[in-house]
Enzyme design. Structure first.
Site, PDB file in Angstrom:
ATOM      1  N   ARG A  86       0.811  -1.384   0.031  1.00  0.00           N
ATOM      2  CA  ARG A  86      -0.059   0.003  -0.100  1.00  0.00           C
ATOM      3  C   ARG A  86       0.868   1.262  -0.269  1.00  0.00           C
ATOM      4  O   ARG A  86       1.714   1.385   0.812  1.00  0.00           O
ATOM      5  CB  ARG A  86      -0.756   0.016   1.250  1.00  0.00           C
ATOM      6  CG  ARG A  86      -2.295   0.562   1.122  1.00  0.00           C
ATOM      7  CD  ARG A  86      -2.882   0.114   2.231  1.00  0.00           C
ATOM      8  NE  ARG A  86      -3.982  -1.063   1.890  1.00  0.00           N
ATOM      9  CZ  ARG A  86      -4.756  -1.662   2.928  1.00  0.00           C
ATOM     10  NH1 ARG A  86      -4.621  -1.247   4.173  1.00  0.00           N
ATOM     11  NH2 ARG A  86      -5.520  -2.467   2.655  1.00  0.00           N
ATOM     12  N   ARG A 114      -6.911  -0.974 -11.743  1.00  0.00           N
ATOM     13  CA  ARG A 114      -8.375  -0.790 -11.363  1.00  0.00           C
ATOM     14  C   ARG A 114      -8.248   0.512 -10.612  1.00  0.00           C
ATOM     15  O   ARG A 114      -7.781   0.905  -9.719  1.00  0.00           O
ATOM     16  CB  ARG A 114      -8.723  -1.967 -10.337  1.00  0.00           C
ATOM     17  CG  ARG A 114      -8.923  -3.347 -10.909  1.00  0.00           C
ATOM     18  CD  ARG A 114      -9.752  -4.200  -9.786  1.00  0.00           C
ATOM     19  NE  ARG A 114     -10.153  -5.351 -10.595  1.00  0.00           N
ATOM     20  CZ  ARG A 114     -10.746  -6.338 -10.185  1.00  0.00           C
ATOM     21  NH1 ARG A 114     -11.207  -6.073  -8.848  1.00  0.00           N
ATOM     22  NH2 ARG A 114     -10.678  -7.389 -10.644  1.00  0.00           N
ATOM     23  N   GLU A 148      -0.525  -7.158  -5.192  1.00  0.00           N
ATOM     24  CA  GLU A 148      -1.397  -6.076  -5.443  1.00  0.00           C
ATOM     25  C   GLU A 148      -1.039  -4.913  -4.844  1.00  0.00           C
ATOM     26  O   GLU A 148      -0.367  -4.990  -3.592  1.00  0.00           O
ATOM     27  CB  GLU A 148      -2.690  -6.474  -4.809  1.00  0.00           C
ATOM     28  CG  GLU A 148      -3.766  -5.314  -4.996  1.00  0.00           C
ATOM     29  CD  GLU A 148      -5.018  -5.593  -4.343  1.00  0.00           C
ATOM     30  OE1 GLU A 148      -6.090  -5.569  -5.095  1.00  0.00           O
ATOM     31  OE2 GLU A 148      -5.186  -5.594  -3.192  1.00  0.00           O
ATOM     32  N   THR A 161      -9.860   2.066   6.175  1.00  0.00           N
ATOM     33  CA  THR A 161      -9.414   1.359   7.230  1.00  0.00           C
ATOM     34  C   THR A 161     -10.411   1.104   8.252  1.00  0.00           C
ATOM     35  O   THR A 161     -10.759  -0.125   8.954  1.00  0.00           O
ATOM     36  CB  THR A 161      -7.947   2.016   7.869  1.00  0.00           C
ATOM     37  OG1 THR A 161      -7.098   2.094   7.001  1.00  0.00           O
ATOM     38  CG2 THR A 161      -7.613   1.304   9.260  1.00  0.00           C
TER      39      THR A 161
HETATM   40  P1  0O2 Z   1      -7.672  -7.660   2.825  1.00  0.00           P
HETATM   41  O1  0O2 Z   1      -6.377  -8.163   2.390  1.00  0.00           O
HETATM   42  O2  0O2 Z   1      -8.419  -7.983   4.114  1.00  0.00           O
HETATM   43  O3  0O2 Z   1      -7.750  -6.087   2.620  1.00  0.00           O
HETATM   44  P2  0O2 Z   1     -14.439  -6.779  -7.298  1.00  0.00           P
HETATM   45  O4  0O2 Z   1     -14.310  -5.285  -7.303  1.00  0.00           O
HETATM   46  O5  0O2 Z   1     -15.632  -7.073  -6.253  1.00  0.00           O
HETATM   47  O6  0O2 Z   1     -14.504  -7.612  -8.548  1.00  0.00           O
HETATM   48  P3  0O2 Z   1     -12.535  -7.116  -5.195  1.00  0.00           P
HETATM   49  O7  0O2 Z   1     -11.539  -8.439  -4.911  1.00  0.00           O
HETATM   50  O8  0O2 Z   1     -13.555  -6.865  -4.063  1.00  0.00           O
HETATM   51  O9  0O2 Z   1     -13.102  -7.527  -6.536  1.00  0.00           O
HETATM   52  O10 0O2 Z   1     -11.767  -6.030  -5.447  1.00  0.00           O
HETATM   53  P4  0O2 Z   1     -10.285  -5.830  -5.685  1.00  0.00           P
HETATM   54  O11 0O2 Z   1      -9.915  -4.814  -6.639  1.00  0.00           O
HETATM   55  O12 0O2 Z   1      -9.469  -7.105  -6.022  1.00  0.00           O
HETATM   56  O13 0O2 Z   1      -9.772  -5.370  -4.405  1.00  0.00           O
HETATM   57  C1  0O2 Z   1      -9.489  -6.138  -3.049  1.00  0.00           C
HETATM   58  C2  0O2 Z   1      -8.817  -5.216  -1.927  1.00  0.00           C
HETATM   59  O14 0O2 Z   1      -9.391  -3.995  -2.188  1.00  0.00           O
HETATM   60  C3  0O2 Z   1      -9.606  -5.778  -0.750  1.00  0.00           C
HETATM   61  O15 0O2 Z   1      -8.738  -6.479  -0.175  1.00  0.00           O
HETATM   62  C4  0O2 Z   1      -9.175  -4.297   0.060  1.00  0.00           C
HETATM   63  O16 0O2 Z   1      -8.146  -4.383   0.598  1.00  0.00           O
HETATM   64  C5  0O2 Z   1      -9.540  -3.328  -1.000  1.00  0.00           C
HETATM   65  N1  0O2 Z   1     -11.065  -3.053  -0.925  1.00  0.00           N
HETATM   66  C6  0O2 Z   1     -11.794  -3.225  -2.326  1.00  0.00           C
HETATM   67  N2  0O2 Z   1     -13.174  -3.039  -2.010  1.00  0.00           N
HETATM   68  C7  0O2 Z   1     -13.309  -2.307  -0.616  1.00  0.00           C
HETATM   69  C8  0O2 Z   1     -14.027  -1.753   0.399  1.00  0.00           C
HETATM   70  O17 0O2 Z   1     -15.418  -1.771  -0.330  1.00  0.00           O
HETATM   71  N3  0O2 Z   1     -13.705  -1.335   1.492  1.00  0.00           N
HETATM   72  C9  0O2 Z   1     -12.561  -1.661   1.962  1.00  0.00           C
HETATM   73  N4  0O2 Z   1     -12.324  -1.048   3.160  1.00  0.00           N
HETATM   74  N5  0O2 Z   1     -11.414  -1.954   1.023  1.00  0.00           N
HETATM   75  C10 0O2 Z   1     -11.659  -2.631  -0.061  1.00  0.00           C
HETATM   76  P5  0O2 Z   1      -9.828  -7.588   0.484  1.00  0.00           P
HETATM   77  O18 0O2 Z   1      -9.816  -8.944  -0.296  1.00  0.00           O
HETATM   78  O19 0O2 Z   1     -10.763  -7.019   1.335  1.00  0.00           O
HETATM   79  O20 0O2 Z   1      -8.602  -8.282   1.685  1.00  0.00           O
HETATM   80  P1  0O2 Z   2      -4.216  -6.621   9.872  1.00  0.00           P
HETATM   81  O1  0O2 Z   2      -4.865  -7.806   9.767  1.00  0.00           O
HETATM   82  O2  0O2 Z   2      -4.570  -5.610   8.947  1.00  0.00           O
HETATM   83  O3  0O2 Z   2      -4.035  -5.773  11.149  1.00  0.00           O
HETATM   84  P2  0O2 Z   2       7.806  -2.589   8.778  1.00  0.00           P
HETATM   85  O4  0O2 Z   2       8.348  -3.118   9.942  1.00  0.00           O
HETATM   86  O5  0O2 Z   2       7.503  -1.005   8.823  1.00  0.00           O
HETATM   87  O6  0O2 Z   2       8.753  -2.881   7.457  1.00  0.00           O
HETATM   88  P3  0O2 Z   2       5.612  -4.004   9.243  1.00  0.00           P
HETATM   89  O7  0O2 Z   2       5.618  -3.777  10.750  1.00  0.00           O
HETATM   90  O8  0O2 Z   2       5.322  -5.424   8.676  1.00  0.00           O
HETATM   91  O9  0O2 Z   2       6.545  -3.258   8.093  1.00  0.00           O
HETATM   92  O10 0O2 Z   2       4.301  -3.355   8.726  1.00  0.00           O
HETATM   93  P4  0O2 Z   2       3.714  -2.463   7.649  1.00  0.00           P
HETATM   94  O11 0O2 Z   2       4.192  -2.831   6.323  1.00  0.00           O
HETATM   95  O12 0O2 Z   2       4.120  -1.143   8.175  1.00  0.00           O
HETATM   96  O13 0O2 Z   2       2.155  -2.525   7.788  1.00  0.00           O
HETATM   97  C1  0O2 Z   2       1.208  -3.759   7.683  1.00  0.00           C
HETATM   98  C2  0O2 Z   2      -0.028  -3.370   8.247  1.00  0.00           C
HETATM   99  O14 0O2 Z   2      -0.483  -2.881   6.883  1.00  0.00           O
HETATM  100  C3  0O2 Z   2      -1.136  -4.615   8.026  1.00  0.00           C
HETATM  101  O15 0O2 Z   2      -1.176  -4.907   9.197  1.00  0.00           O
HETATM  102  C4  0O2 Z   2      -2.074  -4.168   7.263  1.00  0.00           C
HETATM  103  O16 0O2 Z   2      -2.923  -3.542   8.278  1.00  0.00           O
HETATM  104  C5  0O2 Z   2      -1.626  -3.046   6.694  1.00  0.00           C
HETATM  105  N1  0O2 Z   2      -1.549  -3.228   4.972  1.00  0.00           N
HETATM  106  C6  0O2 Z   2      -0.491  -3.121   4.179  1.00  0.00           C
HETATM  107  N2  0O2 Z   2      -0.480  -3.307   3.162  1.00  0.00           N
HETATM  108  C7  0O2 Z   2      -1.771  -3.801   2.923  1.00  0.00           C
HETATM  109  C8  0O2 Z   2      -2.497  -4.382   1.669  1.00  0.00           C
HETATM  110  O17 0O2 Z   2      -1.980  -4.330   0.634  1.00  0.00           O
HETATM  111  N3  0O2 Z   2      -3.524  -4.950   2.053  1.00  0.00           N
HETATM  112  C9  0O2 Z   2      -4.015  -4.930   3.239  1.00  0.00           C
HETATM  113  N4  0O2 Z   2      -5.239  -5.475   3.510  1.00  0.00           N
HETATM  114  N5  0O2 Z   2      -3.464  -4.417   4.412  1.00  0.00           N
HETATM  115  C10 0O2 Z   2      -2.263  -3.877   4.050  1.00  0.00           C
HETATM  116  P5  0O2 Z   2      -1.264  -6.268   9.883  1.00  0.00           P
HETATM  117  O18 0O2 Z   2      -1.097  -6.084  11.260  1.00  0.00           O
HETATM  118  O19 0O2 Z   2      -0.190  -7.365   9.228  1.00  0.00           O
HETATM  119  O20 0O2 Z   2      -2.807  -6.848   9.399  1.00  0.00           O
END
Ligand code: 0O2
Ligand code: 0O2
Length: 273
Positions: A86, A114, A148, A161
């Site tokens: 991210r 996207r 991604e 978030t």
């Molecule tokens: P994680 O790791 O928990 O974040 P679609 O648009 O329905 O065809 P999809 O999979 O919903 O397909 O969307 P896409 O483009 O693959 O994006 C997936 C990720 O985008 C999600 O990961 C979220 O991190 C973020 N995202 C997409 N839509 C939302 C939303 O409505 N709210 C939030 N807060 N985040 C979103 P995951 O799968 O949730 O996993």
């Molecule tokens: P959860 O389940 O979301 O709480 P560093 O020591 O700074 O190099 P570190 O400590 O591994 O790195 O953490 P970093 O990279 O700063 O941040 C990790 C957190 O960022 C995750 O928390 C996620 O919340 C969020 N995050 C970062 N990128 C993504 C992404 O692409 N998709 C989603 N869904 N979340 C992301 P946790 O605790 O691993 O997970």
């Protein structure tokens, strides 16, 4: 038969081993994207990247996502966001600059983009997503895997978030009232980004104005010196007085004075005055 590796072997797969290259990819990409941030900061005194985070998706979420995308577990590597990065930016304009940097990189191939910024999701979600193919060097050779990369403003990230944690709490069944308030909050975050973009323009304009003014002043002082050196001390003193009176006024007046002094110098040089 291969040895079952404790709890990590779920659904016939050794997840711990499977995730090793993904962990490597996330670590490598975090270093690379953070380096891009510091390189741009040093070169341009301004960086479009505020901060970078990354994570490997939890096994339970990978299995859920594969089911949602109709991907059989034997082909789970097709889930595009097992490795997730991210990039947070201050302004929407910065997101476009970062996107362009990603498109031009030679160490990854963009396989999908996207744009949820132009096409906001019904939930209110805004963000720009890249799916990239990224090669990692493992003990068994090179492995191309999907990652991604999400690009967001700080406002988009704040909203996403909170919404994500509510979704987790309500397991996808957010009460209608809360859902509506989230949509309203997404609208507010959109306006916040717009307002900030307006301020950004003003800051940039002010920087350009400052640059033009300081160049004009340098021009005037250099040409006044030339007048003095060529013996036109009185004329230089007259212009200097006018420059002194003009200094705090608008840039147009300063530029006209600079032109006047330059013309005078040219005339003196050509002997037409
Ligand atoms: P994680 O790791 O928990 O974040 P679609 O648009 O329905 O065809 P999809 O999979 O919903 O397909 O969307 P896409 O483009 O693959 O994006 C997936 C990720 O985008 C999600 O990961 C979220 O991190 C973020 N995202 C997409 N839509 C939302 C939303 O409505 N709210 C939030 N807060 N985040 C979103 P995951 O799968 O949730 O996993
Ligand atoms: P959860 O389940 O979301 O709480 P560093 O020591 O700074 O190099 P570190 O400590 O591994 O790195 O953490 P970093 O990279 O700063 O941040 C990790 C957190 O960022 C995750 O928390 C996620 O919340 C969020 N995050 C970062 N990128 C993504 C992404 O692409 N998709 C989603 N869904 N979340 C992301 P946790 O605790 O691993 O997970």
């Amino acid at each position: 038969m291969s040895q079952v590796k404790g709890a990590s072997r779920v659904y016939g797969r050794d997840w711990e081993t499977f995730l090793i290259p993904y962990e490597q990819a996330v670590e490598e990409l975090k270093v690379k994207l953070r380096s891009l941030r510091s390189e741009l900061k040093r070169k341009e005194e301004y960086t479009p990247i505020e901060f970078v985070t990354g994570r490997v998706k939890k096994v339970s979420s990978i299995i859920e996502k594969a089911k949602f995308l109709n991907i059989p577990l034997e082909e789970v590597e097709k889930v595009p966001d097992i490795a997730g990065l991210r990039i947070m930016c201050q302004f929407v304009e910065d997101m476009h600059r970062v996107a362009e940097h990603l498109r031009n990189r030679k160490d990854m191939v963009v396989v999908e983009e996207r744009d949820y910024v132009t096409n906001r999701k019904p939930s209110g979600y805004r963000s720009y997503h890249f799916i990239v193919s990224y090669p990692v060097q493992t003990a068994d050779g090179e492995l191309e895997l999907l990652a991604e990369i999400q690009i967001r403003t700080l406002a988009m990230n704040f909203w996403a978030t909170i919404e994500h944690s509510l979704n987790y709490k309500y397991r996808g069944n957010i009460p209608e009232k809360v859902r509506q308030r989230l949509v309203a909050a997404a609208e507010a975050s959109f306006h916040l980004d717009n307002e900030m973009s307006g301020i950004r323009e003003e800051i940039l304009e002010a920087q350009i104005l400052f640059e033009t003014k300081s160049n004009t002043v340098e021009d005037i002082l250099r040409n006044l010196e030339k007048l003095i050196v060529s013996g036109h001390v009185e004329m230089a003193a007259e212009f200097h007085q006018r420059f002194h009176d003009t200094q705090s006024e608008d840039i147009g007046k300063l530029q006209r004075l600079a032109e006047e002094i330059k013309d005078k110098l040219n005339q003196l040089h050509d002997g037409t005055s």
